[in-house]
Design a protein around this motif. Structure first.
Motif, PDB file in Angstrom:
ATOM      1  N   VAL A 156      34.369  42.967  41.514  1.00  0.00           N
ATOM      2  CA  VAL A 156      35.249  42.429  40.755  1.00  0.00           C
ATOM      3  C   VAL A 156      36.268  41.877  41.553  1.00  0.00           C
ATOM      4  O   VAL A 156      37.030  42.717  42.322  1.00  0.00           O
ATOM      5  CB  VAL A 156      35.809  43.061  39.384  1.00  0.00           C
ATOM      6  N   MET A 157      36.918  40.694  41.484  1.00  0.00           N
ATOM      7  CA  MET A 157      38.077  40.307  41.866  1.00  0.00           C
ATOM      8  C   MET A 157      39.103  39.793  40.598  1.00  0.00           C
ATOM      9  O   MET A 157      38.665  38.853  40.021  1.00  0.00           O
ATOM     10  CB  MET A 157      37.843  39.059  42.908  1.00  0.00           C
ATOM     11  N   PHE A 158      40.265  40.154  40.597  1.00  0.00           N
ATOM     12  CA  PHE A 158      40.935  40.017  39.371  1.00  0.00           C
ATOM     13  C   PHE A 158      42.434  40.052  39.703  1.00  0.00           C
ATOM     14  O   PHE A 158      42.848  40.806  40.492  1.00  0.00           O
ATOM     15  CB  PHE A 158      40.804  41.101  38.268  1.00  0.00           C
ATOM     16  N   GLY A 159      43.143  38.877  39.148  1.00  0.00           N
ATOM     17  CA  GLY A 159      44.575  38.929  39.537  1.00  0.00           C
ATOM     18  C   GLY A 159      45.014  37.501  39.748  1.00  0.00           C
ATOM     19  O   GLY A 159      44.345  36.583  39.822  1.00  0.00           O
ATOM     20  N   PRO A 160      46.410  37.354  39.866  1.00  0.00           N
ATOM     21  CA  PRO A 160      47.016  36.001  40.142  1.00  0.00           C
ATOM     22  C   PRO A 160      46.925  35.414  41.524  1.00  0.00           C
ATOM     23  O   PRO A 160      46.920  36.187  42.608  1.00  0.00           O
ATOM     24  CB  PRO A 160      48.554  36.098  39.855  1.00  0.00           C
ATOM     25  N   ASP A 161      46.827  34.125  41.580  1.00  0.00           N
ATOM     26  CA  ASP A 161      46.882  33.455  42.872  1.00  0.00           C
ATOM     27  C   ASP A 161      47.490  32.076  42.862  1.00  0.00           C
ATOM     28  O   ASP A 161      47.476  31.226  41.789  1.00  0.00           O
ATOM     29  CB  ASP A 161      45.305  32.915  42.930  1.00  0.00           C
ATOM     30  N   ILE A 162      48.432  31.949  43.600  1.00  0.00           N
ATOM     31  CA  ILE A 162      49.543  30.744  43.542  1.00  0.00           C
ATOM     32  C   ILE A 162      49.408  30.096  44.724  1.00  0.00           C
ATOM     33  O   ILE A 162      49.582  30.640  45.856  1.00  0.00           O
ATOM     34  CB  ILE A 162      50.883  31.520  43.450  1.00  0.00           C
ATOM     35  N   CYS A 163      49.361  28.692  44.956  1.00  0.00           N
ATOM     36  CA  CYS A 163      49.337  27.857  46.043  1.00  0.00           C
ATOM     37  C   CYS A 163      50.032  26.439  45.607  1.00  0.00           C
ATOM     38  O   CYS A 163      49.159  25.728  45.071  1.00  0.00           O
ATOM     39  CB  CYS A 163      48.211  27.729  46.945  1.00  0.00           C
ATOM     40  N   GLY A 164      51.074  26.131  45.901  1.00  0.00           N
ATOM     41  CA  GLY A 164      51.973  25.179  45.348  1.00  0.00           C
ATOM     42  C   GLY A 164      52.044  24.934  43.942  1.00  0.00           C
ATOM     43  O   GLY A 164      51.719  25.784  43.098  1.00  0.00           O
ATOM     44  N   PRO A 165      52.181  23.617  43.491  1.00  0.00           N
ATOM     45  CA  PRO A 165      52.529  23.512  42.166  1.00  0.00           C
ATOM     46  C   PRO A 165      51.096  23.408  41.137  1.00  0.00           C
ATOM     47  O   PRO A 165      50.929  23.478  40.234  1.00  0.00           O
ATOM     48  CB  PRO A 165      53.263  22.191  42.073  1.00  0.00           C
ATOM     49  N   GLY A 166      49.859  23.132  42.160  1.00  0.00           N
ATOM     50  CA  GLY A 166      48.607  22.838  41.457  1.00  0.00           C
ATOM     51  C   GLY A 166      47.839  24.160  41.182  1.00  0.00           C
ATOM     52  O   GLY A 166      46.985  23.948  40.358  1.00  0.00           O
ATOM     53  N   THR A 167      47.916  25.436  41.922  1.00  0.00           N
ATOM     54  CA  THR A 167      47.282  26.316  41.824  1.00  0.00           C
ATOM     55  C   THR A 167      48.192  27.678  41.148  1.00  0.00           C
ATOM     56  O   THR A 167      49.039  28.254  42.101  1.00  0.00           O
ATOM     57  CB  THR A 167      46.500  27.098  43.166  1.00  0.00           C
ATOM     58  N   LYS A 168      48.004  27.869  40.023  1.00  0.00           N
ATOM     59  CA  LYS A 168      48.750  29.284  39.521  1.00  0.00           C
ATOM     60  C   LYS A 168      47.808  29.548  38.403  1.00  0.00           C
ATOM     61  O   LYS A 168      48.036  29.326  37.457  1.00  0.00           O
ATOM     62  CB  LYS A 168      50.139  28.482  38.951  1.00  0.00           C
ATOM     63  N   LYS A 169      46.918  30.316  39.124  1.00  0.00           N
ATOM     64  CA  LYS A 169      45.848  30.784  38.102  1.00  0.00           C
ATOM     65  C   LYS A 169      45.488  32.363  38.127  1.00  0.00           C
ATOM     66  O   LYS A 169      45.934  33.060  39.091  1.00  0.00           O
ATOM     67  CB  LYS A 169      44.485  29.979  38.366  1.00  0.00           C
ATOM     68  N   VAL A 170      44.917  32.728  37.196  1.00  0.00           N
ATOM     69  CA  VAL A 170      44.159  34.290  37.148  1.00  0.00           C
ATOM     70  C   VAL A 170      42.773  34.313  37.648  1.00  0.00           C
ATOM     71  O   VAL A 170      41.994  33.668  36.814  1.00  0.00           O
ATOM     72  CB  VAL A 170      44.814  35.023  36.010  1.00  0.00           C
ATOM     73  N   HIS A 171      42.408  34.934  38.632  1.00  0.00           N
ATOM     74  CA  HIS A 171      41.113  34.865  39.085  1.00  0.00           C
ATOM     75  C   HIS A 171      40.552  35.909  38.266  1.00  0.00           C
ATOM     76  O   HIS A 171      40.952  37.022  38.266  1.00  0.00           O
ATOM     77  CB  HIS A 171      40.925  35.149  40.596  1.00  0.00           C
ATOM     78  N   VAL A 172      39.259  35.542  37.820  1.00  0.00           N
ATOM     79  CA  VAL A 172      38.442  36.842  37.358  1.00  0.00           C
ATOM     80  C   VAL A 172      36.855  36.602  37.650  1.00  0.00           C
ATOM     81  O   VAL A 172      36.423  35.469  37.150  1.00  0.00           O
ATOM     82  CB  VAL A 172      38.414  36.540  35.518  1.00  0.00           C
ATOM     83  N   ILE A 173      36.650  37.071  38.848  1.00  0.00           N
ATOM     84  CA  ILE A 173      35.389  36.787  39.459  1.00  0.00           C
ATOM     85  C   ILE A 173      34.469  37.959  39.487  1.00  0.00           C
ATOM     86  O   ILE A 173      35.117  39.078  39.759  1.00  0.00           O
ATOM     87  CB  ILE A 173      35.629  36.385  40.828  1.00  0.00           C
ATOM     88  N   PHE A 174      33.163  37.870  39.072  1.00  0.00           N
ATOM     89  CA  PHE A 174      32.302  38.976  38.933  1.00  0.00           C
ATOM     90  C   PHE A 174      31.230  38.688  40.096  1.00  0.00           C
ATOM     91  O   PHE A 174      30.740  37.557  40.132  1.00  0.00           O
ATOM     92  CB  PHE A 174      31.541  39.114  37.572  1.00  0.00           C
TER      93      PHE A 174
END
Length: 406
Positions: A127-145
Motif C-alpha cells: 500500500v502507498m498512502f498519503g499526500p503528494d504535492i508538486c506545484g499548483p497542479g498536484t495536491k493529492k492524496v495517493h491511495v495505491i494498492f
C-alpha cells in the motif's frame, strides 16, 4: 437487545489490536528504524524534532526531512499479521512546515520480503498512502494498492491539505471490499475497491458481434425537403460605400482609377439553409448492447493483505522540512480516531506559536530598520556639523565632492 450490544462491544474490545504504533517520543526510534543504503542514491537525513512551531515541544516530536533535493528512505519492521476477515487501518500525521513546493508526504506498507537496507523507489509494496504535492497542479492524496504484482492507483481525485500545520491521514480498508479516507478525522472519500480501482476487468463489455443496423437513423432533425430559398435571398456580403466620395487630391493617372471602399451589406442574409424539422424516421441514439465479460472473475478478497510486516517513508523532496509522526496500523478505527482527535489542539498550538514568532520577527525587523534610519540621520547631522565648523577658506568633504580636479 442491550445485552447483545454489550456483548458485541466486548467482542470488539477483545479483538481490537494495534499492530504497530510509533510516536517518536524519544531516541529509541534509532534502534528500530533502518536507513536505506541503496547504491547510487545520496539519501537525505532525518532529524528528531518538533520543528519551528508546535503545540508541545516534546510530544510533537517526529522525524523531519532536513536536506533539500534529496531522496529519503527509512523503514521499520514489526510482527507480521494478516487482515483476513478484518478491518485494516493505516494512519499517520504529516506537517509540511516548510510550505512544501514539490515532494512526497506519503508512507508505504510492505510485506516481510522488503530489504530495508536496499529500500528504494522501485521496491515492491502493498500500500502507498498519503499526500503528494508538486506545484499548483498536484495536491493529492495517493491511495495505491498492489494487486497481482501491479500497482493500481485510485481513479478518484482526493485533495490533500497544503498548509504548514499538522494533519492526520487515515485509510480504512474493510473486509467487505469497501474503503474510507479520512483527513483530520473527517471522511473525504469512500466507496468500493472494485469500483474505484482497476483491479479487475469490467463486468460488462460491448458485444463485439453487435453492429448498428444500416437503416438505423439517429438524426433527431432533418432539413425540411419542402423549404425553398427565397428569390431575394442572395445578396453580396460587402458593397461599395454609397456615402464615399473621391478625394479632391486623387490623381487618376498617378493613383489609378478610384474605387469607393467596401462596407458590410445590411441586406446580406448569410448562407441559406433549409429549416430543420423532426425526423419522422428517427429511432433514437443507438446503444451498443453489452455482454458479460468472459475475462471478468469476481474477487471477494481485494481487501486482503496476507502479510503486513513493515512501514516506510520513501519519498523525494525538493524543499525539506516535512515532519512525519503518529504512525499507527490497527484493526480498530475508533482507537485511531482517538489518536487523531488531538489534531485540532495541535493545530491551534502550532498556529499560536507561529503567529507569536512572526510577530517577533516583524518587531525585530522594524527595530532594525529604525536603527538603520537613525544611524543614517546621525551621519547626515555629522556631515552638516563638519560644514558649519569649517574655518574660512578650509576645504571640507562636502566642498571636495564632485571636484576631483582640484
Amino acid at each position: 437487545m442491550r445485552t447483545l450490544a454489550v456483548l458485541f462491544a466486548a467482542f470488539l474490545a477483545v479483538n481490537a489490536k494495534v499492530y504497530f504504533e510509533e510516536g517518536f517520543k524519544d531516541d529509541s526510534w534509532q534502534k528500530t528504524w533502518v536507513q536505506s543504503e541503496h547504491k547510487g542514491v545520496e539519501y537525505g537525513k532525518f532529524v528528531h524534532t518538533a520543528g519551528k512551531f508546535y503545540n508541545d515541544a516534546e510530544a510533537d516530536k517526529g522525524l523531519q526531512t532536513s536536506q533539500d533535493a534529496r531522496f529519503y528512505a527509512l523503514s521499520n519492521k514489526f510482527t507480521p499479521f494478516s487482515n483476513k476477515d478484518d478491518t485494516l487501518v493505516i494512519q499517520f500525521s504529516v506537517k509540511h512546515e516548510q510550505n512544501i513546493d514539490c515532494g512526497g508526504g506519503y508512507l508505504k506498507v510492505f510485506d516481510c520480503s522488503v530489504d530495508q537496507k536496499d529500500l528504494h523507489g522501485e521496491t515492491p509494496y502493498l500500500v502507498m498512502f498519503g499526500p503528494d504535492i508538486c506545484g499548483p497542479g498536484t495536491k493529492k492524496v495517493h491511495v495505491i494498492f498492489s494487486y497481482k504484482g501491479k500497482n493500481h492507483l485510485i481513479n478518484k481525485d482526493i485533495r490533500c491539505k497544503d498548509d504548514v500545520f499538522t494533519h492526520f491521514y487515515t485509510l480504512v480498508v474493510r473486509a467487505d471490499n469497501t474503503y474510507e479516507v479520512l483527513i483530520d478525522n473527517e471522511k473525504v472519500e469512500s466507496g468500493s475497491l472494485e469500483d474505484d480501482w482497476d483491479f479487475l476487468p469490467p463486468k460488462k463489455i460491448k458485444d463485439p458481434e453487435a453492429k448498428k443496423p444500416e437503416d438505423w437513423d439517429d438524426r433527431a432533425t432533418i432539413a425540411d425537403p419542402d423549404d425553398t430559398k427565397p428569390e431575394d435571398w442572395d445578396k453580396p456580403e460587402h458593397i461599395p460605400d454609397p456615402d464615399a466620395t473621391k478625394p479632391d487630391d486623387w490623381d487618376d493617372e498617378m493613383d489609378g482609377e478610384w474605387e469607393p471602399p467596401m462596407i458590410d451589406n445590411p441586406e446580406y442574409k448569410g448562407e441559406w439553409k433549409p429549416k430543420q424539422i423532426d425526423n419522422p424516421a428517427y429511432k433514437g441514439v443507438w446503444v451498443h448492447p453489452e455482454i458479460d465479460n468472459p475475462e471478468y472473475v469476481e474477487d471477494k478478497s481485494l481487501y486482503l493483505r496476507e502479510e503486513v510486516c513493515a512501514v516506510g517513508i520513501d519519498v523525494w523532496q525538493v524543499k525539506s522540512g516535512t515532519i512525519f509522526d503518529n504512525f499507527m496500523i490497527t484493526n480498530d478505527l475508533e482507537e485511531a480516531k482517538k489518536v487523531a482527535a488531538s489534531v485540532k489542539e495541535t493545530q491551534e498550538g502550532e498556529k499560536k506559536v507561529k503567529d507569536a514568532q512572526e510577530a517577533e520577527e516583524r518587531k525585530k525587523a522594524e527595530e532594525e530598520a529604525a536603527a538603520e534610519e537613525a544611524a543614517k540621520d546621525d551621519e547626515d547631522d555629522d556631515d552638516e556639523d563638519d560644514a558649519d565648523n569649517a574655518l574660512p577658506g578650509e576645504a571640507t568633504e562636502l566642498d571636495d565632492e564632485g571636484h576631483d580636479e582640484l
